[in-house]
Design an enzyme around this catalytic site. Structure first.
Site, PDB file in Angstrom:
ATOM      1  N   SER A  42       0.847  -1.252  -0.159  1.00  0.00           N
ATOM      2  CA  SER A  42       0.041   0.271  -0.051  1.00  0.00           C
ATOM      3  C   SER A  42       0.878   1.600  -0.090  1.00  0.00           C
ATOM      4  O   SER A  42       1.965   1.188   0.560  1.00  0.00           O
ATOM      5  CB  SER A  42      -0.986   0.001   1.280  1.00  0.00           C
ATOM      6  OG  SER A  42      -1.740   1.233   1.144  1.00  0.00           O
TER       7      SER A  42
ATOM      8  N   ARG B 167     -40.243 -14.683  13.093  1.00  0.00           N
ATOM      9  CA  ARG B 167     -39.879 -15.793  12.545  1.00  0.00           C
ATOM     10  C   ARG B 167     -40.669 -17.237  12.790  1.00  0.00           C
ATOM     11  O   ARG B 167     -40.916 -18.067  12.026  1.00  0.00           O
ATOM     12  CB  ARG B 167     -38.305 -15.933  12.803  1.00  0.00           C
ATOM     13  CG  ARG B 167     -37.179 -15.005  12.063  1.00  0.00           C
ATOM     14  CD  ARG B 167     -36.063 -15.172  12.278  1.00  0.00           C
ATOM     15  NE  ARG B 167     -35.452 -16.258  11.790  1.00  0.00           N
ATOM     16  CZ  ARG B 167     -34.935 -17.363  12.336  1.00  0.00           C
ATOM     17  NH1 ARG B 167     -35.097 -17.439  13.741  1.00  0.00           N
ATOM     18  NH2 ARG B 167     -34.448 -18.514  11.721  1.00  0.00           N
TER      19      ARG B 167
ATOM     20  N   HIS C  83      -7.821  -3.535   4.839  1.00  0.00           N
ATOM     21  CA  HIS C  83      -7.137  -2.182   4.827  1.00  0.00           C
ATOM     22  C   HIS C  83      -7.838  -1.306   3.789  1.00  0.00           C
ATOM     23  O   HIS C  83      -8.101  -0.144   4.153  1.00  0.00           O
ATOM     24  CB  HIS C  83      -5.670  -2.498   4.347  1.00  0.00           C
ATOM     25  CG  HIS C  83      -4.912  -0.932   3.961  1.00  0.00           C
ATOM     26  ND1 HIS C  83      -5.108  -0.387   2.626  1.00  0.00           N
ATOM     27  CD2 HIS C  83      -4.049  -0.022   4.500  1.00  0.00           C
ATOM     28  CE1 HIS C  83      -4.515   0.756   2.547  1.00  0.00           C
ATOM     29  NE2 HIS C  83      -3.744   0.901   3.572  1.00  0.00           N
ATOM     30  N   ASN C  84      -7.881  -1.976   2.609  1.00  0.00           N
ATOM     31  CA  ASN C  84      -8.894  -1.281   1.506  1.00  0.00           C
ATOM     32  C   ASN C  84     -10.283  -0.964   2.017  1.00  0.00           C
ATOM     33  O   ASN C  84     -10.728  -0.007   1.484  1.00  0.00           O
ATOM     34  CB  ASN C  84      -8.508  -1.910   0.310  1.00  0.00           C
ATOM     35  CG  ASN C  84      -7.337  -1.655  -0.417  1.00  0.00           C
ATOM     36  OD1 ASN C  84      -6.440  -1.426   0.271  1.00  0.00           O
ATOM     37  ND2 ASN C  84      -7.364  -1.732  -1.767  1.00  0.00           N
TER      38      ASN C  84
ATOM     39  N   LYS D 159      -4.433  -6.941   3.495  1.00  0.00           N
ATOM     40  CA  LYS D 159      -4.552  -5.624   2.674  1.00  0.00           C
ATOM     41  C   LYS D 159      -6.125  -5.293   2.069  1.00  0.00           C
ATOM     42  O   LYS D 159      -6.658  -4.184   1.745  1.00  0.00           O
ATOM     43  CB  LYS D 159      -3.671  -6.024   1.385  1.00  0.00           C
ATOM     44  CG  LYS D 159      -3.741  -4.795   0.303  1.00  0.00           C
ATOM     45  CD  LYS D 159      -3.358  -3.607   0.994  1.00  0.00           C
ATOM     46  CE  LYS D 159      -3.119  -2.573  -0.099  1.00  0.00           C
ATOM     47  NZ  LYS D 159      -4.147  -2.133  -1.338  1.00  0.00           N
TER      48      LYS D 159
ATOM     49  N   GLU E  47     -10.211   2.069   4.176  1.00  0.00           N
ATOM     50  CA  GLU E  47      -9.707   3.185   3.375  1.00  0.00           C
ATOM     51  C   GLU E  47     -11.164   3.512   2.834  1.00  0.00           C
ATOM     52  O   GLU E  47     -11.354   5.056   2.771  1.00  0.00           O
ATOM     53  CB  GLU E  47      -8.864   2.698   2.031  1.00  0.00           C
ATOM     54  CG  GLU E  47      -8.624   3.735   0.961  1.00  0.00           C
ATOM     55  CD  GLU E  47      -7.606   2.837   0.001  1.00  0.00           C
ATOM     56  OE1 GLU E  47      -6.635   2.372   0.301  1.00  0.00           O
ATOM     57  OE2 GLU E  47      -8.208   3.064  -1.441  1.00  0.00           O
TER      58      GLU E  47
HETATM   59  C1  6PG Z   1      -3.130   1.292  -1.577  1.00  0.00           C
HETATM   60  C2  6PG Z   1      -4.499   1.386  -2.349  1.00  0.00           C
HETATM   61  C3  6PG Z   1      -4.676   0.757  -3.624  1.00  0.00           C
HETATM   62  C4  6PG Z   1      -5.941   0.768  -4.389  1.00  0.00           C
HETATM   63  C5  6PG Z   1      -6.504   2.072  -4.895  1.00  0.00           C
HETATM   64  C6  6PG Z   1      -7.791   2.171  -5.680  1.00  0.00           C
HETATM   65  O1  6PG Z   1      -3.478   0.716  -0.358  1.00  0.00           O
HETATM   66  O2  6PG Z   1      -2.344   1.689  -2.267  1.00  0.00           O
HETATM   67  O3  6PG Z   1      -5.649   0.808  -1.523  1.00  0.00           O
HETATM   68  O4  6PG Z   1      -4.467  -0.778  -3.339  1.00  0.00           O
HETATM   69  O5  6PG Z   1      -6.011  -0.024  -5.345  1.00  0.00           O
HETATM   70  O6  6PG Z   1      -6.735   3.030  -3.709  1.00  0.00           O
HETATM   71  O7  6PG Z   1      -8.940   1.415  -5.185  1.00  0.00           O
HETATM   72  P1  6PG Z   1     -10.138   1.669  -5.616  1.00  0.00           P
HETATM   73  O8  6PG Z   1     -10.100   1.786  -7.270  1.00  0.00           O
HETATM   74  O9  6PG Z   1     -11.208   0.232  -5.408  1.00  0.00           O
HETATM   75  O10 6PG Z   1     -10.848   2.837  -5.103  1.00  0.00           O
END
Ligand code: 6PG
Length: 468
Positions: free
Chosen positions: A131, A447, A188-189, A185, A192
């Protein structure tokens, strides 16, 4: 190409691969790159200069034989079939004990499949999330490797040298077996996505109900970045508001279409959280908002059909204070949800994750790096086995103190007709997570009423059914 035996090989000389090779070479390792595109090969050799530390080729056999044993080969190619193709092209040239590292955003079950396939051939396979974007690759990314623990020792010196450093500590560590690295990871995203959505909502409410100019927005985010919200995303947000457009009048941010794209990692985080039964609504809604944003045409029509309340104008300094507290609260909640998902995934998939170490390697280099992660890392190290940081005494006072502002800001958004789904989802998640009794007793009754699905009681053990 010189006859040197190179320490490290990298397949895929796009901007990430090119930059990562130069970074590794800066740290006194020799590196050979492979790409079918002659121009990319030429450009890397040129960027490597006369140091002899960098070379590149278009020929897979030449590439593999130039590497010292066990060979350490990183793939930085787009996730999907290209990873399998790259592996197949390398395989005939490899020896037992060689190591392949996938540095892309591969889906974790693909990593498990590849690891099992290569294990049969005596090759060690690592999924290592990287990242930090192109700049991170060049100056030091956060690296999240998973795979065979013994084999990691061969790549450890290179990764530790090339990674970002937080107060001298490398932002990389062995995370766990199999796809642990890719899974971390992915989450992490997901986090994000959540943090980005929250930031955009604060921007919306400040702009629409306090009429903050781009200069004022930039100054606000810049000031927040000097405090407890200090983070990469807040830092770049302050920069974004100041960027002039070089095609039209005004600032660039105002001329960017409000349709956010996605490559899938946020969606995978949400989907897998549902499979695990761990709620991550601050991430789910961030994915949904990208989907709603993509429905621009229908949104424009709906905007004409329905009226919305006039934004309630608010005192600037009070709203700014509430916005900072609400952002801080919802950042905590988003990290809490993502890390809770990791705690559960670790048990379900046998990753043996150390969440304190995960938070540690996110403190620099990566997109979600933030001052908060240092507190989070300390919290997990003081309470091993902790699943959700909202349960840690170190967070209770911080969260409690922010709540009145979060409630006020979310109600302000509701009254003004401004969608704040990330903030309100973070708040309702919190309210539900901290409720000793929820109204789901009624759902159990329903239910059982329509489907004889049975229920449990609060006063007796056992499974009950009623003829309603
Ligand atoms: C990182 C980012 C990267 C990711 C972009 C775009 O950690 O450097 O997470 O891996 O691919 O941020 O992600 P999206 O296109 O899904 O927004």
């Amino acid at each position: 190409m010189s006859k040197l035996m190179y320490d490290f090989g990298l397949v895929g000389l796009g901007v990430m691969g090119h930059n990562f090779i130069l970074n590794v070479a800066d740290n006194d390792f020799t590196v050979c790159g492979l790409d079918l595109d002659e121009e990319k090969v030429r450009s890397l050799i040129e960027a490597g200069g006369d140091s002899q530390k960098v070379t590149a080729t278009t020929e897979v056999g030449t590439f593999v034989t130039s590497l010292s044993s066990p060979r350490k080969i990183m793939l930085l190619v787009p996730a999907g079939d290209l990873v399998d193709k790259a592996i197949e092209s390398l395989l005939p040239h490899l020896d037992q004990g060689d190591i392949i590292i996938d540095g892309g955003n591969s889906f974790f079950t693909n990593t498990d499949r590849r690891e099992a396939y290569l294990k049969e051939k005596g090759i060690n396979f690592f999924g290592a999330g990287v990242s930090g974007g192109a700049e991170g690759a060049r100056k030091g990314p956060s690296i999240m490797p998973g795979g065979n623990k013994e084999a990691y020792e061969y790549i450890r010196p290179i990764f530790e040298a090339a990674s970002a450093k937080f107060k001298g500590e490398p932002c990389v560590t062995y995370l766990g077996p199999k796809s642990a690295g890719n899974y971390v990871k992915m989450v992490h995203n997901g986090i994000e996505y959540g943090l980005m959505q929250l930031t955009s909502e604060i921007y919306d409410v400040l702009k629409k109900t306090c009429d903050l100019s781009n200069d004022e927005l930039s100054a606000t985010f810049d000031q927040w970045n000097k405090g407890r919200l200090q983070s990469f995303l807040i830092e770049i947000t302050a920069e974004i508001f100041m960027k002039d457009d070089n095609i039209a009048e005004g600032r660039l941010v105002d001329n960017i279409l409000d349709k956010a794209r996605q490559k899938g990692t946020g969606k995978w985080t949400s989907q897998n959280a549902m499979d695990l039964g761990i709620p991550v609504p601050s991430i789910d809604i961030a994915v949904s908002m990208r989907e709603i944003s993509a429905l621009k045409d229908i949104r424009l029509k709906a905007d004409e059909i329905y009226s919305r309340p006039e934004p309630v104008v608010r005192d600037k300094s009070e709203l700014l204070k509430q916005a900072e507290e609400a952002l801080y609260f919802s950042f905590i909640v988003t990290y809490a949800q993502g890390l809770h998902q990791l705690a559960e995934a670790s048990e379900s998939y046998g990753y043996e994750l150390n969440l304190s170490e995960v938070a540690k390697i996110w403190r620099a280099g990566c997109i979600i790096r933030a001052a908060l992660l240092d507190d989070i890392s300390t919290t997990f190290s003081e309470a091993p086995g902790l699943k959700n940081i909202l349960m840690a005494t170190s967070f209770v006072t911080k969260v409690q103190a922010a709540l009145p502002s979060v409630r006020a800001l979310v109600s302000h958004g509701v009254k003004s007709g401004i969608p704040l789904p990330g903030l309100s989802n973070s708040l309702t998640y919190f309210d539900a997570f901290t409720s000793g009794r929820l109204p789901l007793n009624l759902i159990q009754a329903q239910r059982d009423h329509f489907g004889s699905h049975t229920y449990e009681r609060i006063d007796q053990e056992g499974i009950f059914h009623t003829d309603w």
